[in-house]
Design an enzyme around this catalytic site. Structure first.
Site, PDB file in Angstrom:
ATOM      1  N   ASP A 235       2.409   5.376  42.280  1.00  0.00           N
ATOM      2  CA  ASP A 235       0.905   4.875  43.211  1.00  0.00           C
ATOM      3  C   ASP A 235       0.693   4.399  41.801  1.00  0.00           C
ATOM      4  O   ASP A 235       1.531   4.149  40.691  1.00  0.00           O
ATOM      5  CB  ASP A 235      -0.390   6.238  43.694  1.00  0.00           C
ATOM      6  CG  ASP A 235      -0.368   7.203  41.950  1.00  0.00           C
ATOM      7  OD1 ASP A 235       0.556   7.072  41.391  1.00  0.00           O
ATOM      8  OD2 ASP A 235      -1.426   7.574  42.269  1.00  0.00           O
TER       9      ASP A 235
ATOM     10  N   ASP B 137      -1.931   3.654  39.649  1.00  0.00           N
ATOM     11  CA  ASP B 137      -3.338   4.494  38.291  1.00  0.00           C
ATOM     12  C   ASP B 137      -4.899   3.394  38.698  1.00  0.00           C
ATOM     13  O   ASP B 137      -4.613   2.852  39.475  1.00  0.00           O
ATOM     14  CB  ASP B 137      -3.466   4.314  36.770  1.00  0.00           C
ATOM     15  CG  ASP B 137      -3.706   5.401  36.194  1.00  0.00           C
ATOM     16  OD1 ASP B 137      -3.437   6.314  36.216  1.00  0.00           O
ATOM     17  OD2 ASP B 137      -4.354   4.804  34.638  1.00  0.00           O
TER      18      ASP B 137
END
Length: 291
Positions: free
Chosen positions: A209, A211
């Site tokens: 993903d 940050d």
């Protein structure tokens, strides 16, 4: 000529390796305590391999409390010569979206609660970490990832934070201003210890993903992250199956000197060396401390 033994350290979501033949889980004792789990021994396309789930099967151990020294010692003690480290990370760059793989070439170590060296009072040593990963392994991993069609980038800096909490937005923006590519919690001191143990080491950072710097970060669900994590793990298994046959061919010494990192590193004179520490270093540094 060296007959390589390939060590594979599996990160979050990666607790086994498909396709191993003659496989057996085996407990390996070390003078540094217990590694994260038993080690899985086997052969992949005829190449001897040793797999270690970094957090243990079922993920019982947090990044801070991993026994990094025992993990690396156990691999070295098992005859491993080359280590492929697979790590789940967050992205610090828009060009590295979830599902992207990064063969990193640098680290910034922001961890602070871990034992970071096999050496210390009684036997002092200083190894070079200017180039913390083995370029030979990195090149092979990048080529294999391209071969199987993975979205992959060669080169980047991995920011290692302590955890277990994720970073604040201010921290995330700071790391981006430093030019870091990805952020994770596990590859330091792992890479430092691998260098001290004279193991060739390379990291494949697998993005799950963005940050928290990213404007869409708060909209990412746990389910979405887990979905990417599991897909990355499947791709990592395919990558390992692809790269191991080429890495397993008999070779000369590492052209980058990873397997000779201790040649000029130990400072303590023989008459001052601590006997207990000397005994604990039998696998890691026996090449230069005995004989």
């Amino acid at each position: 000529m060296i007959q390589p033994v390939i060590g594979i350290i599996g990160g979050s979501g990666l607790y086994d390796i498909d396709g191993l033949e003659e496989k057996t889980w085996r407990r390996v004792e070390t003078p540094w305590g217990d590694p994260s789990d038993e080690l899985l021994f086997g052969r992949l396309a005829g190449v001897p391999c040793v797999f270690l789930p970094r957090h243990g099967r079922g993920h019982p151990t947090s990044p801070t409390h991993l026994n990094y020294r025992a993990n690396i010692d156990a691999l070295k003690r098992s005859g491993v010569t080359d280590v492929i480290s697979l790590s789940a990370v967050g992205s610090l760059k828009a060009a590295l979206p979830p599902g992207h793989f990064v063969v990193v070439d640098q680290f910034i170590d922001r961890s602070f609660a871990r034992e970071k060296s096999f050496f210390g009072d009684g036997i002092v040593a200083h190894v070079s970490m200017a180039h913390p990963v083995c370029a030979r392994l990195g090149d092979s991993l990048f080529a294999a990832a391209r071969q199987i069609g993975l979205p992959v980038t060669r080169g980047g800096t991995y920011l290692v934070m302590e955890g277990p909490q994720f970073s604040t937005k201010a921290e995330s923006e700071l790391y981006r201003s430093w030019g870091c590519s990805v952020i994770g919690m596990t590859n330091m001191p792992e890479a430092k210890l691998a260098r001290e143990a004279e193991l060739c080491y390379a990291t494949v950072a697998m993005v799950t993903d963005f940050d928290c710097w990213h404007p869409d970060h708060d909209h990412v669900t746990v389910e979405a992250v887990v979905r990417v994590l599991l897909a990355n793990a499947d791709h990592a298994r395919t990558l390992v199956r692809t790269v191991v046959p080429s890495l397993g061919q008999p070779r000369d010494l590492c052209p980058h000197g990873c397997d000779r990192a201790l040649d000029n590193a130990i400072i303590t004179a023989p008459f001052q060396r601590d006997a207990d520490l000397l005994a604990r270093l039998d696998a890691v540094a026996g090449r230069v401390l005995t004989g």
